[in-house]
Write an enzyme that holds these catalytic residues in place. Structure first.
Site, PDB file in Angstrom:
ATOM      1  CE1 TYR A 161      -3.968   2.112   0.267  1.00 53.25           C
ATOM      2  CE2 TYR A 161      -2.708   3.289   1.939  1.00 53.25           C
ATOM      3  CZ  TYR A 161      -3.787   3.222   1.080  1.00 53.25           C
ATOM      4  OH  TYR A 161      -4.697   4.255   1.031  1.00 53.25           O
ATOM      5  CB  SER A 213      -7.075   2.763  -2.771  1.00 52.78           C
ATOM      6  OG  SER A 213      -7.537   4.064  -2.549  1.00 52.78           O
ATOM      7  CG  ASP A 224     -14.105   3.865  -6.316  1.00 62.77           C
ATOM      8  OD1 ASP A 224     -14.284   4.724  -5.426  1.00 62.77           O
ATOM      9  OD2 ASP A 224     -13.050   3.208  -6.415  1.00 62.77           O
ATOM     10  CG  HIS A 250     -12.485   3.000  -2.796  1.00 62.52           C
ATOM     11  ND1 HIS A 250     -11.792   3.256  -3.956  1.00 62.52           N
ATOM     12  CD2 HIS A 250     -11.574   3.068  -1.794  1.00 62.52           C
ATOM     13  CE1 HIS A 250     -10.519   3.481  -3.664  1.00 62.52           C
ATOM     14  NE2 HIS A 250     -10.361   3.373  -2.362  1.00 62.52           N
TER      15      HIS A 250
END
Length: 684
Positions: free
Chosen positions: A457, A537, A620, A655
């Protein structure tokens, strides 16, 4: 496996350009930003047809789906929590679309309290949160349709489970904070009028008070609006309901802190911290004594106390001081629980309210513990523990003795004895030491031929800690490797670690990820031909930047719901709030050039790219699908190799939160099928 997608749809190219500091930037796929336009909808349909046509050719796709359905089909429970006379818990029978909220009276049988599976026919309307009054007699729950961040709030009488009054509409990024049984506080934005409801900007949050029995149009503005414009406003009450706590921010990091003493009618809202340079929250109080969690002068956080009559930082006193490990704090049973993060794994200590250490909680192994949160009158509480090889298990914990016992074991078909996780440390490009946890079957031969998924991430101070994944069993059973590095930009080592991966240091995050891949290859866990990279993301941005900078690094890439256009991300929904991490193209010429250099959409050029399946969802409204649409269109244009570049667009999904079980299994099936097929691995 020689499977080819049918011809990609011809994506029209426009002539739109933007000029930043005398640099002209073409944006030929700008038209894909309009999610309401018929040509965009036609493009989505055509792309999904190509993607599904490709996936249907993979001979073992159905076998993977059946295996995942079998693995998923066990009862799943949440840790219980008490509200009034009832103990509540979530349960999913196995393949239910959404988990059901049950309750149980002392000595009674469990009964269904709320069944989100009845909210919609296809299971895509989800429960996005529930809040009870202190006595448990009333509740307000939020509904999300198709995974949207916009919710509606329904108020019910908990005893009879019947609705009270009107449903509140158009709430976003909000909890519900009850004040007695009379009403509650919530936050929202003015809904975009002219722009798309999904992609239109949401600039200023407003905190309202809703009095039960009155229409929403009469709700009172408490904070925000023209007087104090803020992008994010949160509110909650201390358990004794004496203090309303308000946090206000313009980005995802740092906040002002305010409170209002509700025991004094007409009292003013008091400012505690008047800048957004650090993070602060009030975690508890005893009378006028406030307990504040903060990273002011403490990058790894600390807990302080101060009196509400003089609450400013000059009067703060340390209660749990900062240490080398990152601290989080929760409260339960009149105790404080310090959650420490040591090399991305959990340590828990129990303190009394004066800061005296009472117990170090013994956890079952190295992993992630969560919970330790309950009302002040509880004697026993619950927490969950998990790791990459330890299915999530619920423990009951006695506050007096400090002893834990298993409350609910996981029913998943997985034998932890057959697998192992080990933490390694490797050096990034600039010599920084980065931790990574690698999980695989015991006895795996490190010959460079193991299918490997590298997931990360690296942003917004988010910490990736060990967690069990039912889906990953499919990889591990095939002799595969799952690796998770803790990149800079995350919160694993506090705010200093976070800041080392933001704005003009964002390249550190990509370098850390690339170095993780090179470590796995060098140490024969895998090789380029058997390596896949994945992230969602901000992690989708990570994958996009990685394959544009190093298209030779891996065989397969999965950028999910990614931030791909770094020059325009701040033009949509709440994207402007991400500027603390990213910077914006408008703020300076240097920042523009830095973003333009690595922005995945702009950094693409004709090259041989890995097999790539971009994933996004039509609802999203956080990272709008236009990011993925534009990136996929340009990737298809510039792909010079034979590897497929497809985009999988989930319908009636957002999302990530609130997806139905069928949607999750569908996406995981396609991920593993795409990965194995493009590595030439024959799934068995």
């Amino acid at each position: 496996m020689n499977i080819k997608p049918s011809a990609y749809p011809q994506t029209a190219k426009g002539t739109v350009t933007d000029t930043y500091f005398n640099t002209t930037v073409p944006d030929p796929y700008r038209w894909l930003e309009d999610d309401r336009a018929d040509d965009t909808k036609a493009w989505v349909t055509a792309q999904n047809k190509v993607t599904q046509g490709y996936l249907q050719q993979i001979p073992f796709r159905d076998a993977i789906r059946k295996r995942l359905e079998t693995l998923w089909n066990y009862e799943k429970y949440s840790a219980p929590f008490k509200e009034g006379a009832y103990t509540y818990f979530y349960k999913n029978d196995g393949l239910q679309s959404q988990s059901v909220l049950y309750r149980q009276a002392e000595g009674g049988q469990p009964e269904v309290f709320l069944d989100p599976n009845k909210f919609s026919k296809d299971g895509t309307t989800s429960l996005a949160g529930i809040s009870f009054t202190l006595d448990g007699s009333l509740a307000a729950y939020q509904l999300s349709t198709g995974g949207s961040d916009w919710t509606n709030a329904v108020i019910i009488n908990a005893a009879s489970k019947t609705q009270m009054g009107d449903t509140l509409k158009d709430i976003k990024f909000s909890g519900i904070a009850w004040k007695g049984n009379e009403g509650f506080y919530y936050s929202s934005y003015d809904k975009p009028k002219d722009a798309s409801q999904l992609s239109g900007m949401t600039q200023y949050h407003k905190l309202y008070y809703h009095q039960l029995g009155t229409p929403q149009s009469q709700d009172k503005l408490i904070f925000g609006g023209e007087q104090t414009p803020r992008r994010y406003i949160g509110a909650y009450l201390t358990e004794d309901e004496r203090f309303l706590v308000i946090t206000a921010a313009n980005s995802t990091t740092g906040n002002e802190l305010y409170f209002q003493d509700l025991s004094q009618p007409g009292s003013a809202i008091v400012n505690v911290v008047n800048n957004m340079d650090n993070v602060h929250s009030i975690v508890d109080n005893i009378g006028s004594k406030l307990y504040i969690y903060t990273n002011l002068y403490a990058p790894t956080y600390k807990l302080i106390t101060v009196d509400a009559t003089k609450p400013q930082p000059g009067n703060w006193k340390d209660l749990i001081a900062k240490s080398e490990n990152v601290l989080e704090v929760s409260t339960a049973g009149g105790k404080l629980f310090a959650h420490y993060l040591k090399d991305a794994t959990t340590l828990i200590q129990q303190y009394d309210m004066n800061g005296k250490l009472e117990h170090a909680v013994t956890l079952p192994s190295v992993g992630t513990a969560s919970g330790f949160s309950a009302k002040k009158n509880e004697k026993d509480i619950y927490y969950s523990f998990t790791s990459y090889t330890y299915p999530s298990t619920i423990f009951k914990y006695n506050l007096a003795s400090g002893k834990s016992e298993v409350y609910k074991k996981s029913g998943v078909q997985f034998n932890p004895e057959l697998y192992e996780s080990k933490q390694v440390f490797y050096k990034s490009k600039d010599g920084t030491r980065i931790p990574m946890i690698i999980t695989y079957k015991k006895g795996t031969v490190l010959n460079g031929h193991n299918p490997t998924l590298l997931y990360a991430y690296g942003g917004f101070g988010v910490s990736l800690t060990p967690a069990f994944s039912t889906s990953n069993i499919v990889l591990l059973e095939q002799g595969g490797v799952y690796a998770v590095p803790n990149l800079r930009g995350g919160g694993e080592y506090g705010e200093t670690w976070h800041k080392a991966g933001i704005k003009m240091r964002k390249q550190n995050v990509f370098d850390d990820f690339i170095a993780a891949a090179e470590y796995l290859i060098k140490n024969k866990y895998t090789s380029k031909d058997y390596l896949a990279v994945a992230g969602g993301s901000n992690g989708g941005l990570l994958v996009g930047a990685t394959i544009t900078q190093r298209p030779d690094l891996c065989q397969v890439a999965f950028p999910a719901v990614g931030v791909m256009d770094m020059l325009r991300y701040n033009k949509f929904t709440a994207g402007a709030g991400w500027a603390y991490d990213y910077g914006t193209a408008e703020e300076s010429e240097g920042m523009f050039e830095y973003l333009y250099h690595y922005s995945p959409y702009h950094a693409l050029k004709p090259a041989t790219y890995p097999a790539t399946m971009v994933t996004t969802a039509d609802h999203d409204d956080r990272v709008v699908p236009a990011h993925s649409f534009k990136f996929a269109a340009r990737l298809q244009e510039y792909q010079k190799g034979i590897a497929p570049t497809v985009i999988r667009i989930e319908t009636n999904a957002g999302h990530g939160a609130g997806r139905s079980t069928a949607q999750i299994i569908g996406q995981e099936t396609d991920k593993w099928a795409f990965m194995f097929a493009n590595m030439g691995v024959d799934y068995k």
